[in-house]
Every structure is written in structure tokens, then in C-alpha cells.
Design a protein around this motif. Structure first.
Motif, mmCIF file in Angstrom:
data_model
loop_
_atom_site.group_PDB
_atom_site.id
_atom_site.type_symbol
_atom_site.label_atom_id
_atom_site.label_comp_id
_atom_site.label_asym_id
_atom_site.label_seq_id
_atom_site.Cartn_x
_atom_site.Cartn_y
_atom_site.Cartn_z
ATOM 1 N N GLN A 80 -30.005 3.020 -5.301
ATOM 2 C CA GLN A 80 -29.151 3.480 -4.204
ATOM 3 C C GLN A 80 -29.343 2.616 -2.959
ATOM 4 O O GLN A 80 -28.374 2.236 -2.295
ATOM 5 C CB GLN A 80 -29.473 4.936 -3.883
ATOM 6 N N ASP A 81 -30.596 2.278 -2.657
ATOM 7 C CA ASP A 81 -30.873 1.431 -1.490
ATOM 8 C C ASP A 81 -30.258 0.048 -1.668
ATOM 9 O O ASP A 81 -29.706 -0.526 -0.720
ATOM 10 C CB ASP A 81 -32.386 1.312 -1.283
ATOM 11 N N ARG A 82 -30.363 -0.496 -2.879
ATOM 12 C CA ARG A 82 -29.787 -1.815 -3.140
ATOM 13 C C ARG A 82 -28.279 -1.800 -2.920
ATOM 14 O O ARG A 82 -27.691 -2.755 -2.407
ATOM 15 C CB ARG A 82 -30.094 -2.247 -4.571
ATOM 16 N N THR A 83 -27.644 -0.708 -3.315
ATOM 17 C CA THR A 83 -26.196 -0.591 -3.160
ATOM 18 C C THR A 83 -25.799 -0.633 -1.689
ATOM 19 O O THR A 83 -24.878 -1.363 -1.294
ATOM 20 C CB THR A 83 -25.709 0.718 -3.796
ATOM 21 N N TYR A 84 -26.508 0.123 -0.861
ATOM 22 C CA TYR A 84 -26.177 0.148 0.567
ATOM 23 C C TYR A 84 -26.556 -1.160 1.249
ATOM 24 O O TYR A 84 -25.856 -1.603 2.181
ATOM 25 C CB TYR A 84 -26.868 1.336 1.241
ATOM 26 N N ASP A 85 -27.643 -1.788 0.813
ATOM 27 C CA ASP A 85 -28.012 -3.084 1.388
ATOM 28 C C ASP A 85 -26.963 -4.142 1.072
ATOM 29 O O ASP A 85 -26.616 -4.971 1.928
ATOM 30 C CB ASP A 85 -29.370 -3.526 0.828
ATOM 31 N N GLU A 86 -26.463 -4.132 -0.173
ATOM 32 C CA GLU A 86 -25.434 -5.089 -0.564
ATOM 33 C C GLU A 86 -24.161 -4.899 0.259
ATOM 34 O O GLU A 86 -23.585 -5.872 0.765
ATOM 35 C CB GLU A 86 -25.122 -4.944 -2.051
ATOM 36 N N ALA A 87 -23.734 -3.643 0.400
ATOM 37 C CA ALA A 87 -22.528 -3.365 1.175
ATOM 38 C C ALA A 87 -22.719 -3.726 2.645
ATOM 39 O O ALA A 87 -21.800 -4.234 3.301
ATOM 40 C CB ALA A 87 -22.153 -1.889 1.033
ATOM 41 N N SER A 88 -23.919 -3.488 3.171
ATOM 42 C CA SER A 88 -24.200 -3.826 4.562
ATOM 43 C C SER A 88 -24.144 -5.340 4.779
ATOM 44 O O SER A 88 -23.612 -5.813 5.807
ATOM 45 C CB SER A 88 -25.588 -3.304 4.951
ATOM 46 N N SER A 89 -24.654 -6.099 3.817
ATOM 47 C CA SER A 89 -24.597 -7.561 3.927
ATOM 48 C C SER A 89 -23.155 -8.048 3.901
ATOM 49 O O SER A 89 -22.781 -8.973 4.640
ATOM 50 C CB SER A 89 -25.397 -8.203 2.789
ATOM 51 N N LEU A 90 -22.325 -7.442 3.056
ATOM 52 C CA LEU A 90 -20.915 -7.828 3.002
ATOM 53 C C LEU A 90 -20.221 -7.556 4.336
ATOM 54 O O LEU A 90 -19.408 -8.367 4.802
ATOM 55 C CB LEU A 90 -20.209 -7.064 1.882
ATOM 56 N N ALA A 91 -20.550 -6.429 4.960
ATOM 57 C CA ALA A 91 -19.945 -6.107 6.253
ATOM 58 C C ALA A 91 -20.354 -7.124 7.314
ATOM 59 O O ALA A 91 -19.540 -7.512 8.165
ATOM 60 C CB ALA A 91 -20.355 -4.699 6.683
ATOM 61 N N ALA A 92 -21.607 -7.571 7.264
ATOM 62 C CA ALA A 92 -22.068 -8.569 8.226
ATOM 63 C C ALA A 92 -21.340 -9.897 8.030
ATOM 64 O O ALA A 92 -20.939 -10.554 9.002
ATOM 65 C CB ALA A 92 -23.578 -8.767 8.081
ATOM 66 N N ARG A 172 -27.144 -7.420 -5.519
ATOM 67 C CA ARG A 172 -26.290 -7.152 -6.672
ATOM 68 C C ARG A 172 -27.078 -7.318 -7.971
ATOM 69 O O ARG A 172 -27.008 -6.468 -8.866
ATOM 70 C CB ARG A 172 -25.080 -8.089 -6.677
ATOM 71 N N ASP A 173 -27.831 -8.415 -8.073
ATOM 72 C CA ASP A 173 -28.620 -8.643 -9.284
ATOM 73 C C ASP A 173 -29.658 -7.538 -9.475
ATOM 74 O O ASP A 173 -29.860 -7.042 -10.590
ATOM 75 C CB ASP A 173 -29.317 -10.004 -9.205
ATOM 76 N N ALA A 174 -30.308 -7.144 -8.373
ATOM 77 C CA ALA A 174 -31.312 -6.077 -8.463
ATOM 78 C C ALA A 174 -30.666 -4.754 -8.836
ATOM 79 O O ALA A 174 -31.228 -3.974 -9.619
ATOM 80 C CB ALA A 174 -32.055 -5.953 -7.130
ATOM 81 N N ARG A 175 -29.478 -4.502 -8.281
ATOM 82 C CA ARG A 175 -28.765 -3.248 -8.591
ATOM 83 C C ARG A 175 -28.430 -3.163 -10.076
ATOM 84 O O ARG A 175 -28.607 -2.105 -10.702
ATOM 85 C CB ARG A 175 -27.488 -3.188 -7.744
ATOM 86 N N LEU A 176 -27.964 -4.257 -10.635
ATOM 87 C CA LEU A 176 -27.625 -4.261 -12.059
ATOM 88 C C LEU A 176 -28.871 -4.161 -12.930
ATOM 89 O O LEU A 176 -28.853 -3.531 -13.990
ATOM 90 C CB LEU A 176 -26.848 -5.531 -12.401
#
Length: 270
Positions: A80-92, A172-176
Motif C-alpha cells: 500500500q505504501d509503495r502504491t502511494y509513493d509511486e502515485a506521489s512521484s508521478l504527481a511531482a 512500481r517494481d517493488a509493488r509488483l
């Protein structure tokens, strides 16, 4: 395990009824069989010794089951944390893209990737399928490295964009990876066999009132069944009724719209 795959297709309530109810029912049925085969008076004579051994067995199983349940929960939270971190990076990256002449192209790439993750990647994960590498990632990387940089200010922003893009790829890699492997068969065998062994020791107690023994066995089986159900539900973070959803990326799309409203860019095509 095929049984786990079948369990993942159930909603929360039916899944709980099947797992917890099935464990309790089977435990009570076995108790009835043992009660008919072993004399109650003989069992009462050994209650003290049985209680001592049962305490040791119970502690050992509680430690093993707790260790496994905590490990599964931590893996679920990590996904779950990886998902939000990935989305946060995309927003940046989406926000920083507004500082460059090809910002509209970069923003289009980031938005396309987020939408692809929601509508293609997440349904695939829910079915236990690892999403294939999407060309959108390579297109974003290509367009990003082709970005013209002028001056120290843009150089600093560009460096930040590269960093956040790399972080998004790693997340993304960690999430998968978090969803690719669950508990192996040996660990599931220990969980289930240990549960029935622990329950089986309660069959060796002698009670004058059968209802008291039934209540004790049923309560213990209920508690163990609850933890097993929780472990099964969280084993694969992106599958089943209890899973990590695409809310982080949906929120990212909302942020993209807000950024576009405050800093609109002319749509560019190639």
C-alpha cells in the motif's frame, strides 16, 4: 495454492463464513468423533497433564501463527505504501513538467501511465496476473531525456524530475514484487496443521457437561479461524476482497486536473 485462488474470488462475508465457519464446524465434528471413541471418565483422569501439554502446544502455535500473520500484514502495508509513493512521484513529475517547453508531452505521458495502471494494471493484479511492461514507461523515459534544459533553474528542476521518475519506477517494481509471492505451501501446512493439532488437544479434556467442552472448542476454533482468515485475506495485497485498490492513482489524476487548472499547458502532439 489452488484453494487460495478460489478463496480470492469470494467477497469478504462469504469468505469469512467459509473459512471461519468451516474451521469451527470441522473442529466440532472431530470433537464429537473423539468423544464417542474415548471414554469421558478416562479423559478426566488426565486433565492436569493434558492441560500442561496443551499450554506448551498453544504457546508454540500462537508464536508461529502470530509471526506469520504479522509478516503478511507488514507485506500488505508495504504494498500500500509503495502504491502511494509511486502515485506521489508521478504527481511531482507532472507538476515539474510545466517548467519545460515540452511540458504538455510529458504531462500526457504521465497521465496516460496513471490511467493505464488504473484500467489495465489493477484488473490484471486482481486476477493474479503480473501486468506486462507497458510502452508508456519507455515513452515517458524517452520524452523526459529529450527535454531541452536551459539555465540553472531548469537544470535543478530537471534533476528533480529524473529522481522522482526513477523513484516511481522503483516503487512500481517493488509493488509488483510484493504481490508476486505469497506464503508458500510449507508455511500454509504449518498454519493449518498446527491449528488442528492445537484444537485436537482440547479433545483430550474430560468434561462432565458436554456443552462446556463444545463451547471451549468452538471458541478456540473461532479465534484460530479468524487469524487464518485474516492471513488468507492479506496474503496477496492486490487480490481478493481485502486488497489495495487504485485509489492512490485516482487521487493522482485529480491532482493532475488541479495542476492543469492552475498551470494549463497547450496540448502538443507529435
Amino acid at each position: 495454492m489452488p484453494a487460495i485462488g478460489w478463496f480470492e474470488s469470494l467477497e469478504t462475508v462469504p469468505g469469512a463464513i467459509v473459512v471461519i465457519g468451516g474451521f469451527v464446524l470441522l473442529s466440532l465434528l472431530l470433537a464429537r468423533v473423539v468423544g464417542r471413541m474415548v471414554d469421558s471418565e478416562m479423559r478426566r483422569e488426565h486433565n492436569d497433564l493434558t492441560g500442561f501439554i496443551f499450554a506448551v502446544v498453544g504457546v508454540i502455535y500462537a508464536v508461529v501463527l502470530g509471526f506469520i500473520a504479522v509478516g503478511v500484514w507488514e507485506r500488505f502495508e508495504a504494498a500500500q505504501d509503495r502504491t502511494y509513493d509511486e502515485a506521489s512521484s508521478l504527481a511531482a513529475v507532472y507538476r515539474d513538467a510545466g517548467s519545460f517547453s515540452n511540458g504538455a508531452v510529458l504531462r500526457r505521458d504521465v497521465r496516460s501511465y496513471a490511467q493505464h495502471t488504473i484500467h489495465v494494471g489493477w484488473p490484471a493484479l486482481a486476477k493474479g496476473i503480473t501486468p506486462p511492461e507497458t510502452p508508456l514507461v519507455e515513452r515517458l523515459s524517452h520524452d523526459l531525456h529529450a527535454t531541452p534544459v536551459q539555465g540553472e533553474r531548469q537544470a535543478a528542476i530537471f534533476g528533480h524530475m529524473l529522481e522522482r521518475t526513477s523513484e516511481a519506477a522503483l516503487d512500481r517494481d517493488a509493488r509488483l514484487t510484493e504481490d508476486s509471492t505469497g506464503l508458500n505451501g510449507v508455511m500454509w501446512f504449518v498454519v493449518l496443521a498446527g491449528g488442528f493439532i492445537t484444537i485436537a488437544f482440547t479433545y483430550l479434556f474430560g468434561f462432565r457437561q458436554t456443552v462446556m467442552q463444545t463451547a471451549m472448542i468452538g471458541t478456540l476454533a473461532l479465534l484460530i479461524g479468524l487469524v487464518i482468515f485474516l492471513t488468507m485475506s492479506l496474503d496477496y495485497p492486490f487480490r481478493g476482497a481485502i486488497r489495495v485498490g487504485p485509489e492512490a492513482f485516482e487521487r493522482a489524476l485529480t491532482v493532475f486536473d488541479q495542476i492543469d487548472g492552475a498551470d494549463p499547458l497547450r496540448t502538443q502532439t507529435r
